[in-house]
Motif scaffolding. Structure first.
Motif, PDB file in Angstrom:
ATOM      1  N   ARG A 251      -3.885   7.962   8.229  1.00 44.90           N
ATOM      2  CA  ARG A 251      -2.973   8.418   9.012  1.00 44.90           C
ATOM      3  C   ARG A 251      -2.386   7.576   9.918  1.00 44.90           C
ATOM      4  O   ARG A 251      -1.124   7.610  10.068  1.00 44.90           O
ATOM      5  N   TYR A 252      -3.086   6.885  10.702  1.00 47.65           N
ATOM      6  CA  TYR A 252      -2.624   5.601  11.524  1.00 47.65           C
ATOM      7  C   TYR A 252      -1.495   4.806  10.950  1.00 47.65           C
ATOM      8  O   TYR A 252      -0.502   4.569  11.493  1.00 47.65           O
ATOM      9  N   HIS A 253      -1.754   4.509   9.716  1.00 51.66           N
ATOM     10  CA  HIS A 253      -0.498   3.581   9.015  1.00 51.66           C
ATOM     11  C   HIS A 253       0.364   4.517   8.204  1.00 51.66           C
ATOM     12  O   HIS A 253       0.965   3.712   7.451  1.00 51.66           O
ATOM     13  N   HIS A 254       0.333   5.755   8.423  1.00 50.39           N
ATOM     14  CA  HIS A 254       1.410   6.754   7.824  1.00 50.39           C
ATOM     15  C   HIS A 254       1.394   6.642   6.304  1.00 50.39           C
ATOM     16  O   HIS A 254       2.480   6.578   5.645  1.00 50.39           O
ATOM     17  N   MET A 255       0.294   6.317   5.665  1.00 45.29           N
ATOM     18  CA  MET A 255       0.235   6.346   4.327  1.00 45.29           C
ATOM     19  C   MET A 255       0.109   7.530   3.563  1.00 45.29           C
ATOM     20  O   MET A 255      -0.656   8.767   4.432  1.00 45.29           O
ATOM     21  N   LYS A 256       0.467   8.004   2.615  1.00 45.85           N
ATOM     22  CA  LYS A 256       0.312   9.268   1.901  1.00 45.85           C
ATOM     23  C   LYS A 256      -1.415   9.228   1.536  1.00 45.85           C
ATOM     24  O   LYS A 256      -1.844   8.370   1.202  1.00 45.85           O
ATOM     25  N   LEU A 257      -1.736  10.434   1.451  1.00 46.67           N
ATOM     26  CA  LEU A 257      -3.324  10.572   1.369  1.00 46.67           C
ATOM     27  C   LEU A 257      -3.568  11.886   0.686  1.00 46.67           C
ATOM     28  O   LEU A 257      -2.869  12.829   0.796  1.00 46.67           O
ATOM     29  N   ALA A 258      -4.725  11.766  -0.051  1.00 45.54           N
ATOM     30  CA  ALA A 258      -5.293  13.096  -0.823  1.00 45.54           C
ATOM     31  C   ALA A 258      -6.597  12.821  -0.716  1.00 45.54           C
ATOM     32  O   ALA A 258      -6.990  11.700  -0.814  1.00 45.54           O
TER      33      ALA A 258
ATOM     34  N   LYS B 254       0.764  -1.344   0.190  1.00 40.84           N
ATOM     35  CA  LYS B 254      -0.202  -0.029  -0.060  1.00 40.84           C
ATOM     36  C   LYS B 254       0.745   1.347   0.010  1.00 40.84           C
ATOM     37  O   LYS B 254       1.983   1.406   0.644  1.00 40.84           O
ATOM     38  N   LYS B 255       0.498   2.215  -0.940  1.00 43.79           N
ATOM     39  CA  LYS B 255       1.445   3.408  -1.078  1.00 43.79           C
ATOM     40  C   LYS B 255       0.646   4.518  -0.850  1.00 43.79           C
ATOM     41  O   LYS B 255       1.231   5.644  -0.368  1.00 43.79           O
ATOM     42  N   GLY B 256      -0.642   4.757  -1.235  1.00 41.12           N
ATOM     43  CA  GLY B 256      -1.379   5.954  -0.855  1.00 41.12           C
ATOM     44  C   GLY B 256      -2.867   5.474  -0.692  1.00 41.12           C
ATOM     45  O   GLY B 256      -3.271   4.663  -1.266  1.00 41.12           O
TER      46      GLY B 256
END
Ligand SMILES: Nc1nc2c(ncn2[C@@H]2O[C@H](COP(=O)(O)OP(=O)(O)O)[C@@H](O)[C@H]2O)c(=O)[nH]1
Ligand SMILES: [Mg+2]
Length: 196
Positions: free
Chosen positions: A131-138, A106-108
């Motif tokens: 946020r919990y898994h420190h993923m990039k998000l938009a 998983k990247k984002g």
């Protein structure tokens, strides 16, 4: 970005069916009927890659689309429809916890919302996973074509404050109808794929 050969690898009912692949994965989530399938079709410039207008909430499947052997687009079933049973809600939660908890590729995460509406509790739960898994998000606010020019800014601002978006969490205005925002979505996906 031109997509040449996107295809559905599998509609996976459980983690045993997730593809045996090393490709990085970009997850797309949103309420049912928000315009997620249309968005997938629009950015890949396909009419029917993702089925539009399917019965909301009928499927509990993660759809894995292979995009030119570059990455997997993981289409999460639409959530938040009115008559979801408690059992289905629990199953959905477990599926997402398992995916975010176990899936190394998983990247984002892209969360699709309707530009006209305040994000729902389910949308907020989704952003917390990332946020919990420190993923990039938009966040992608779609159907902006349904807003008047002078309403757009205010609506986007409301979405931003409801999610409490930081500077690292972009908000992209999008319309499948008007083919608006395609480049920005690809830019975002590229950034997510470049990360590490
Ligand atoms: N006006 C407008 N309608 C849209 C847009 N995107 C999707 N729709 C419509 O919204 C409905 C739900 O779209 P769909 O892609 O199936 O949503 P999904 O359930 O999130 O996959 C359909 O009737 C689409 O034609 C958009 O950008 N603008
Ligand atoms: Mg759909």
């Amino acid at each position: 970005m031109e997509v040449k050969n996107p295809y559905l690898v599998i509609s996976a009912p459980d983690s045993k069916s997730w593809p045996d692949s090393e490709l990085p994965e970009i997850v797309m989530a949103g309420r049912s009927n928000v315009g997620k399938s249309s968005l997938i079709n629009t950015i890949t410039r396909r009419k029917n890659l993702a089925y539009v207008g399917n019965t909301p909430g009928k499927t509990r499947l993660l759809n894995f689309f292979n995009i030119d052997d570059r990455f997997m687009l993981v289409d999460v079933p639409g959530y938040g429809y009115a008559n979801a049973s408690k059992k289905m809600l629990i199953q959905f939660g477990e599926m997402m916890e398992e995916y975010f908890g176990e899936r190394k590729q998983k990247k984002g995460l892209l969360i699709i919302v309707d530009a006209r509406h305040k994000p729902s509790e389910d949308d907020l739960t989704m952003i917390e996973y990332a946020r919990y898994h420190h993923m990039k998000l938009a966040i992608i606010a779609t159907k902006v074509d349904k807003l008047k020019k002078n309403e757009i800014k205010k609506c986007l601002e409301k979405i931003k404050t409801t999610f409490e978006l930081t500077d690292e969490e972009p908000l992209i205005a999008f319309s499948s109808e008007k083919k608006q925002g395609i480049d920005r979505v690809w830019q975002m996906i590229d950034e997510m794929l470049e990360d590490r």
